[in-house]
Scaffold this active site. Structure first.
Site: not given
Ligand code: NAD
Length: 306
Positions: A164, A168
């Site tokens: 990851y 990223k």
């Molecule tokens: P989340 O799991 O709620 O949302 C991610 C969404 O992406 C999900 O709804 C999932 O179904 C969808 N998804 C996964 N694989 C997919 C694909 N191949 N095609 C289309 N859709 C797909 O998580 P989140 O926390 O809202 O994450 C959103 C983004 O933010 C991600 O890229 C995550 O890595 C990044 N991120 C989040 C955090 C955090 O604190 N939540 C921190 C750092 C980075």
């Protein structure tokens, strides 16, 4: 003024918009006049399974509030199909939020090729394919705004997340190049490292902390960066969450500058290691040419400066 930022008649594609941060972006842009493509594969946070419900629920919510949205259920690995949905439904694409993501956390010792490949496919190839398909539209209309989603895990490394974190940080490099190549076409690309409560974080943080990290608190920065008024903040990295918004940049120590000849040995470097690591007089490099300037200086050094 900031509260008046609107996106009327613009088309916004949000990948992974079925929940978490993506849903917050989709609802926001729809509430400010944009037409939304709500993409979500609908699988588990580990990248297994799929379904249409996640995207459909968000589309219904937008429509119920009087907005316009269509669903797309393709994986971002087929990003061209997501952009095709935008063009077919609304005839254009203005803003792309590359947000979809999964986790396959495991110690490096136990990591399998599948854990590595899936993470690269969704985060890196997914952002590439989707942006690649949007790019000709952006260039032709001389307007485009892209947000890529990195993570503190990528910027700093995080235990159990070699796959990851690598993916990223790849998105940071990807963004930096797009920012440079897109600038003359008014295509602006930035990258965020968000922190928010979602199914990704709900198992690793206590409820009282999660309460302070609503996904909605990441939205204002994304709104500012993607608005048509932003044509100056380009290729930047931001940390955002819980009301905190900050820019991140590279810092270089003043460093050791030795004449690059036979006197430049491991022992010569070791002798002045404190200079290599001393950040008391730093610089902030922002491009490859910046390093070439240092090399020119090194070539001009005389023996006394070694
Ligand atoms: P989340 O799991 O709620 O949302 C991610 C969404 O992406 C999900 O709804 C999932 O179904 C969808 N998804 C996964 N694989 C997919 C694909 N191949 N095609 C289309 N859709 C797909 O998580 P989140 O926390 O809202 O994450 C959103 C983004 O933010 C991600 O890229 C995550 O890595 C990044 N991120 C989040 C955090 C955090 O604190 N939540 C921190 C750092 C980075």
């Amino acid at each position: 003024m900031a509260d008046l930022l609107r996106y009327d008649d613009q088309v916004v594609v949000v990948t992974g918009a079925g929940g978490g941060l993506g849903k917050a972006y989709a609802l926001f842009f729809a509430s400010r006049g944009a037409k939304i493509v709500v993409n979500d594969l609908g699988g588990s946070f580990k990248g297994e399974g799929g379904g249409s419900k996640a995207a459909d629920v968000v589309v219904q919510e937008i429509k119920a509030a009087g907005g316009e949205a269509v669903a797309n259920y393709d994986s971002v690995e087929n990003g061209d199909k997501i952009i095709e949905t935008a063009i077919k439904a609304f005839g254009r694409i203005d803003i792309l939020i590359n947000n979809a993501g999964i986790l396959r956390d495991i110690s490096f010792k136990n990591m399998t090729d599948k854990d590595w490949d899936l993470i690269m496919a969704v985060h890196v190839t997914g952002a590439y394919r989707t942006t690649r398909a949007a790019w000709p539209h952006f260039r032709k209309q001389k307007f485009g705004r892209v947000i890529n989603t990195a993570s503190a895990a990528g910027l700093f490394g995080s235990f159990g997340q070699a796959n990851y974190s690598a993916a990223k940080l790849a998105l940071v490099g990807f963004t930096e190049v797009l920012a440079k190549e897109g600038a003359k076409y008014n295509i602006v690309c930035n990258v965020i490292a968000p922190l928010a409560a979602s199914r990704m974080t709900e198992t690793v943080m206590p409820p009282e902390v999660l309460e302070q990290l609503k996904p909605q608190w990441v939205v204002p920065l994304v709104a500012v960066l993607t608005h048509k008024s932003n044509n100056h903040e380009n290729g930047s990295i931001f940390e955002v969450g819980g009301g905190h918004v900050a820019k991140i940049r590279w810092e270089r120590s003043e460093g050791l500058l030795l004449k690059a000849d036979e006197s430049y040995t491991p022992g010569a470097v070791l002798k002045q290691w404190n200079k290599v690591t001393d950040f008391s007089n730093p610089s902030y490099p922002d491009g490859p040419n910046d390093f070439l300037g240092l090399l020119e200086k090194s070539m001009k050094l005389g023996p006394s400066e070694q």
